[in-house]
Design a protein around this motif. Structure first.
Motif, PDB file in Angstrom:
ATOM      1  N   GLU A 100      30.944 -24.773 -26.199  1.00 16.89           N
ATOM      2  CA  GLU A 100      31.334 -26.144 -27.166  1.00 16.89           C
ATOM      3  C   GLU A 100      33.112 -26.787 -26.184  1.00 16.89           C
ATOM      4  O   GLU A 100      32.711 -27.815 -26.516  1.00 16.89           O
ATOM      5  CB  GLU A 100      31.653 -25.438 -28.145  1.00 16.89           C
ATOM      6  CG  GLU A 100      30.363 -25.119 -28.989  1.00 16.89           C
ATOM      7  CD  GLU A 100      30.451 -24.493 -30.693  1.00 16.89           C
ATOM      8  OE1 GLU A 100      31.425 -24.461 -31.359  1.00 16.89           O
ATOM      9  OE2 GLU A 100      29.673 -24.022 -31.224  1.00 16.89           O
ATOM     10  N   PHE A 101      33.593 -25.930 -25.780  1.00 17.27           N
ATOM     11  CA  PHE A 101      34.489 -26.573 -25.453  1.00 17.27           C
ATOM     12  C   PHE A 101      34.232 -27.625 -24.051  1.00 17.27           C
ATOM     13  O   PHE A 101      35.523 -28.508 -23.354  1.00 17.27           O
ATOM     14  CB  PHE A 101      35.886 -25.666 -25.081  1.00 17.27           C
ATOM     15  CG  PHE A 101      37.262 -25.767 -24.153  1.00 17.27           C
ATOM     16  CD1 PHE A 101      37.860 -26.260 -24.033  1.00 17.27           C
ATOM     17  CD2 PHE A 101      36.776 -24.973 -23.080  1.00 17.27           C
ATOM     18  CE1 PHE A 101      38.890 -27.240 -23.982  1.00 17.27           C
ATOM     19  CE2 PHE A 101      37.722 -25.885 -22.034  1.00 17.27           C
ATOM     20  CZ  PHE A 101      39.127 -26.534 -22.279  1.00 17.27           C
ATOM     21  N   VAL A 102      33.716 -27.494 -23.326  1.00 22.85           N
ATOM     22  CA  VAL A 102      33.608 -27.850 -22.251  1.00 22.85           C
ATOM     23  C   VAL A 102      32.599 -29.586 -22.461  1.00 22.85           C
ATOM     24  O   VAL A 102      32.360 -30.496 -22.275  1.00 22.85           O
ATOM     25  CB  VAL A 102      32.440 -27.198 -21.508  1.00 22.85           C
ATOM     26  CG1 VAL A 102      31.634 -28.215 -20.460  1.00 22.85           C
ATOM     27  CG2 VAL A 102      32.408 -25.800 -20.413  1.00 22.85           C
ATOM     28  N   LEU A 103      32.178 -29.618 -23.980  1.00 21.15           N
ATOM     29  CA  LEU A 103      31.160 -30.371 -24.483  1.00 21.15           C
ATOM     30  C   LEU A 103      32.411 -31.487 -25.280  1.00 21.15           C
ATOM     31  O   LEU A 103      32.397 -32.649 -24.997  1.00 21.15           O
ATOM     32  CB  LEU A 103      30.213 -30.509 -25.757  1.00 21.15           C
ATOM     33  CG  LEU A 103      28.870 -29.399 -24.606  1.00 21.15           C
ATOM     34  CD1 LEU A 103      28.254 -29.479 -25.999  1.00 21.15           C
ATOM     35  CD2 LEU A 103      28.296 -30.435 -23.916  1.00 21.15           C
ATOM     36  N   GLN A 108      35.912 -36.259 -24.185  1.00 18.22           N
ATOM     37  CA  GLN A 108      37.087 -36.902 -24.508  1.00 18.22           C
ATOM     38  C   GLN A 108      36.957 -37.650 -23.226  1.00 18.22           C
ATOM     39  O   GLN A 108      38.301 -38.006 -23.156  1.00 18.22           O
ATOM     40  CB  GLN A 108      38.333 -36.122 -24.002  1.00 18.22           C
ATOM     41  CG  GLN A 108      38.580 -34.625 -24.953  1.00 18.22           C
ATOM     42  CD  GLN A 108      38.440 -34.502 -26.659  1.00 18.22           C
ATOM     43  OE1 GLN A 108      39.542 -35.933 -26.707  1.00 18.22           O
ATOM     44  NE2 GLN A 108      37.354 -34.643 -27.332  1.00 18.22           N
ATOM     45  N   GLY A 109      36.146 -38.045 -22.329  1.00 22.37           N
ATOM     46  CA  GLY A 109      36.743 -38.226 -20.623  1.00 22.37           C
ATOM     47  C   GLY A 109      37.162 -37.783 -20.111  1.00 22.37           C
ATOM     48  O   GLY A 109      37.133 -38.069 -18.958  1.00 22.37           O
ATOM     49  N   LEU A 110      36.743 -37.107 -19.993  1.00 20.90           N
ATOM     50  CA  LEU A 110      37.231 -35.776 -18.956  1.00 20.90           C
ATOM     51  C   LEU A 110      35.920 -34.755 -18.320  1.00 20.90           C
ATOM     52  O   LEU A 110      35.892 -34.198 -18.452  1.00 20.90           O
ATOM     53  CB  LEU A 110      38.451 -34.737 -19.481  1.00 20.90           C
ATOM     54  CG  LEU A 110      39.404 -35.238 -20.377  1.00 20.90           C
ATOM     55  CD1 LEU A 110      40.956 -34.260 -21.475  1.00 20.90           C
ATOM     56  CD2 LEU A 110      40.699 -36.023 -19.695  1.00 20.90           C
ATOM     57  N   GLY A 111      36.561 -35.024 -16.827  1.00 18.04           N
ATOM     58  CA  GLY A 111      35.511 -34.596 -16.046  1.00 18.04           C
ATOM     59  C   GLY A 111      36.374 -33.825 -15.988  1.00 18.04           C
ATOM     60  O   GLY A 111      37.636 -33.029 -15.252  1.00 18.04           O
ATOM     61  N   GLY A 112      34.901 -32.181 -14.349  1.00 13.54           N
ATOM     62  CA  GLY A 112      35.940 -30.839 -14.191  1.00 13.54           C
ATOM     63  C   GLY A 112      34.358 -29.973 -14.215  1.00 13.54           C
ATOM     64  O   GLY A 112      34.787 -28.931 -13.522  1.00 13.54           O
ATOM     65  N   LEU A 113      34.338 -29.988 -15.673  1.00 14.26           N
ATOM     66  CA  LEU A 113      34.053 -28.381 -16.124  1.00 14.26           C
ATOM     67  C   LEU A 113      32.642 -28.165 -16.627  1.00 14.26           C
ATOM     68  O   LEU A 113      31.735 -27.688 -16.801  1.00 14.26           O
ATOM     69  CB  LEU A 113      34.966 -28.506 -18.006  1.00 14.26           C
ATOM     70  CG  LEU A 113      36.365 -27.910 -17.317  1.00 14.26           C
ATOM     71  CD1 LEU A 113      36.383 -27.420 -19.297  1.00 14.26           C
ATOM     72  CD2 LEU A 113      36.656 -26.901 -16.452  1.00 14.26           C
ATOM     73  N   VAL A 136      30.929 -24.368  -8.740  1.00 13.58           N
ATOM     74  CA  VAL A 136      32.083 -24.459  -9.236  1.00 13.58           C
ATOM     75  C   VAL A 136      32.615 -22.773  -9.942  1.00 13.58           C
ATOM     76  O   VAL A 136      31.384 -22.447 -10.383  1.00 13.58           O
ATOM     77  CB  VAL A 136      31.990 -25.491 -10.314  1.00 13.58           C
ATOM     78  CG1 VAL A 136      33.243 -25.522 -11.316  1.00 13.58           C
ATOM     79  CG2 VAL A 136      31.679 -27.230 -10.012  1.00 13.58           C
ATOM     80  N   GLU A 137      33.494 -22.542  -9.607  1.00 17.64           N
ATOM     81  CA  GLU A 137      34.403 -21.575 -10.494  1.00 17.64           C
ATOM     82  C   GLU A 137      35.462 -21.953 -11.312  1.00 17.64           C
ATOM     83  O   GLU A 137      36.149 -23.436 -11.291  1.00 17.64           O
ATOM     84  CB  GLU A 137      35.236 -20.996  -9.951  1.00 17.64           C
ATOM     85  CG  GLU A 137      34.016 -20.043  -8.740  1.00 17.64           C
ATOM     86  CD  GLU A 137      34.402 -19.379  -7.946  1.00 17.64           C
ATOM     87  OE1 GLU A 137      35.988 -19.003  -7.689  1.00 17.64           O
ATOM     88  OE2 GLU A 137      34.033 -18.114  -7.096  1.00 17.64           O
ATOM     89  N   MET A 138      36.057 -21.075 -13.066  1.00 22.35           N
ATOM     90  CA  MET A 138      36.796 -21.368 -13.993  1.00 22.35           C
ATOM     91  C   MET A 138      37.932 -21.171 -13.143  1.00 22.35           C
ATOM     92  O   MET A 138      38.477 -23.060 -13.823  1.00 22.35           O
ATOM     93  CB  MET A 138      36.826 -20.413 -14.621  1.00 22.35           C
ATOM     94  CG  MET A 138      37.583 -21.168 -15.651  1.00 22.35           C
ATOM     95  SD  MET A 138      38.529 -19.414 -16.743  1.00 22.35           S
ATOM     96  CE  MET A 138      39.518 -19.375 -14.410  1.00 22.35           C
ATOM     97  N   GLN A 139      38.567 -20.983 -12.303  1.00 27.46           N
ATOM     98  CA  GLN A 139      39.854 -21.081 -11.284  1.00 27.46           C
ATOM     99  C   GLN A 139      40.188 -22.873 -10.850  1.00 27.46           C
ATOM    100  O   GLN A 139      41.082 -22.943 -10.239  1.00 27.46           O
ATOM    101  CB  GLN A 139      39.839 -19.737 -10.689  1.00 27.46           C
ATOM    102  CG  GLN A 139      39.019 -19.850  -9.289  1.00 27.46           C
ATOM    103  CD  GLN A 139      39.383 -18.879  -8.071  1.00 27.46           C
ATOM    104  OE1 GLN A 139      41.030 -19.739  -8.076  1.00 27.46           O
ATOM    105  NE2 GLN A 139      38.899 -19.121  -6.932  1.00 27.46           N
ATOM    106  N   ASP A 140      38.744 -23.293 -10.313  1.00 24.41           N
ATOM    107  CA  ASP A 140      39.259 -24.417  -9.809  1.00 24.41           C
ATOM    108  C   ASP A 140      39.307 -25.627 -10.851  1.00 24.41           C
ATOM    109  O   ASP A 140      40.553 -26.278 -10.419  1.00 24.41           O
ATOM    110  CB  ASP A 140      37.908 -25.423  -9.828  1.00 24.41           C
ATOM    111  CG  ASP A 140      36.916 -24.391  -8.307  1.00 24.41           C
ATOM    112  OD1 ASP A 140      37.591 -23.148  -7.835  1.00 24.41           O
ATOM    113  OD2 ASP A 140      35.784 -24.554  -8.030  1.00 24.41           O
ATOM    114  N   TYR A 141      39.885 -25.313 -12.346  1.00 21.44           N
ATOM    115  CA  TYR A 141      40.500 -26.572 -13.047  1.00 21.44           C
ATOM    116  C   TYR A 141      41.423 -25.454 -13.729  1.00 21.44           C
ATOM    117  O   TYR A 141      41.990 -26.064 -14.971  1.00 21.44           O
ATOM    118  CB  TYR A 141      39.719 -26.668 -14.057  1.00 21.44           C
ATOM    119  CG  TYR A 141      38.215 -27.784 -12.894  1.00 21.44           C
ATOM    120  CD1 TYR A 141      38.991 -29.073 -12.323  1.00 21.44           C
ATOM    121  CD2 TYR A 141      36.859 -27.988 -12.636  1.00 21.44           C
ATOM    122  CE1 TYR A 141      38.521 -30.060 -11.603  1.00 21.44           C
ATOM    123  CE2 TYR A 141      36.642 -28.278 -11.464  1.00 21.44           C
ATOM    124  CZ  TYR A 141      37.125 -29.133 -11.052  1.00 21.44           C
ATOM    125  OH  TYR A 141      36.197 -29.846 -10.224  1.00 21.44           O
TER     126      TYR A 141
END
Ligand SMILES: Cc1cc2nc3c(=O)[nH]c(=O)nc-3n(C[C@H](O)[C@H](O)[C@H](O)COP(=O)(O)OP(=O)(O)OC[C@H]3O[C@@H](n4cnc5c(N)ncnc54)[C@H](O)[C@@H]3O)c2cc1C
Length: 342
Positions: A100-103, A108-113, A136-141
């Motif tokens: 839900e956090f990723v969505l 918010q218009g933010l990419g990465g996750l 992708v790993e969580m540590q990347d962001y």
């Protein structure tokens, strides 16, 4: 004992673990405010008990009775914090559901996750094994987190280097195990987004939809569909996702194995070692689709062990041991278990 902490006894955990094990918590406490952790620490009886921190229960294999104080982390809230030239900083409390956090970040218009869409569990548990998927790993962001230190009673801020992230690993599995409770995690999401499609099937999926320049939301949507087609839904079939880490072996062992098994999949690492596909190794040992008692190996993905109905933690452990022993016998490779056995 402090009255504001409502301790429960003999609480069923069946609905609180994705493997669907009918475990019972001897003692249970739900934490909704960070201040309650200080109260817990100050309580002589409660703080002397062994503790199990519980997020979404999607990376656990529980024993029938958990002889511990199960502390369910239900701290909620997420926000856009700040921004600089390159990043927008967003934070979420430990109890927020990861997907839900990723969505929400995408809204918010933010990419990465986006590549980490549909991973079950909570934000607070994501740093524990540095969750990863689709290149992708969580540590990347990751930017920093705050944690309650049970040893000192202080709230500390830990940056990326302090967390010592590695492949499905962090300091929270080692030195900080049973010591730090993650309260909130902050991510730095880039203002200039770049698609990361290292995995063939995502690029292929987008191509079939004629999406040439995908948005973060397009990638998330694709990954959701792909994951749903490959992995069992824990609401229907109990499981903990990938049960074993992909083993990393020296080049000499990998070369020897490729000579005997030319179709073996392997990925070279920056230090010259090789990552092997645990699922392939398990499949070669004949386990795909097989079962032992009430635990099975998922027919579509040999890396996933599933609850066939009423399985106990002991049965899961037994099948995992048998698979590890067979893989070691056939390939000389040790498989490391990914979920935490309690
Ligand atoms: C269908 C399925 C698919 C999955 N796919 C992936 C995947 O693609 N990639 C991946 O990496 N993982 C995957 N997983 C594993 C799992 O989703 C992750 O490990 C997730 O981060 C676990 O979160 P949780 O809240 O359920 O943690 P839990 O299972 O509740 O806890 C896991 C560990 O973290 C500790 N913990 C929990 N919260 C905190 C906290 N706030 N502070 C300190 N310690 C804490 C617990 O004590 C425990 O040791 C999958 C699981 C399932 C069931």
């Amino acid at each position: 004992m402090n009255r504001t902490l409502s301790l429960q006894k003999n609480v069923p955990l069946l609905a609180l673990n994705s493997f669907g094990i009918a475990a019972m918590a001897q003692f249970f406490l739900r934490i909704e405010r960070a201040g309650q952790l200080l109260q817990l620490r100050d309580d002589a009886t409660l703080s002397a008990m062994p503790r199990l921190l519980l997020g979404g229960g999607s990376n656990l294999v529980l024993s029938d009775t958990v002889n511990a104080l199960v502390v369910q982390l239900a701290l909620m809230g997420k926000r856009v914090n700040s921004e600089d030239e390159r990043y927008v900083y967003v934070s979420a409390a430990a109890g927020e559901k990861w997907h839900e956090f990723v969505l929400w970040t995408l809204q918010q218009g933010l990419g990465g996750l986006e590549n980490l869409s549909l991973i079950p569990g909570t934000v607070g548990a994501a740093p524990i094994q540095n969750i990863g998927a689709y290149g992708v790993e969580m540590q990347d962001y990751f930017h920093h987190l705050t944690a309650f230190d049970f040893q000192t009673g202080e709230t500390v801020t830990l940056d990326k280097s302090a967390c010592r992230f590695a492949y499905r690993d962090s300091i929270f599995k080692r030195e900080y195990k049973d010591r730090m409770v993650i309260l909130e995690v902050t991510f730095a999401l880039p203002k200039t987004w770049q698609v990361r499609l290292n995995y063939g099937d995502v690029a292929q999926f987008l191509a079939t939809k004629n999406i040439v320049q995908p948005s973060p939301k397009d990638v998330s949507d694709a990954i959701i569909v792909i994951r749903q087609s490959k992995l069992p839904d824990p609401a229907v079939i109990g499981n903990a996702g990938s049960f074993f880490k992909n083993p990393i072996v020296p080049a000499v062992l990998r070369d020897r194995l490729v000579a005997s098994y030319p179709s073996m999949v392997s990925y070279v690492q920056t230090d010259g070692s090789y990552k092997l596909a645990a699922g392939w190794l398990i499949e070669q040992c004949g386990w795909k689709g097989k079962s032992l008692g009430r635990v099975g190996v998922y027919p579509k993905q040999a890396l996933v062990l599933v609850n066939l109905g009423g399985a106990t933690g002991a049965e899961v452990r037994q099948l995992a041991q048998q698979i590890r022993s067979d893989v070691r016998g056939k390939f000389g490779v040790d498989l490391e278990v990914e979920p935490v056995f309690i």
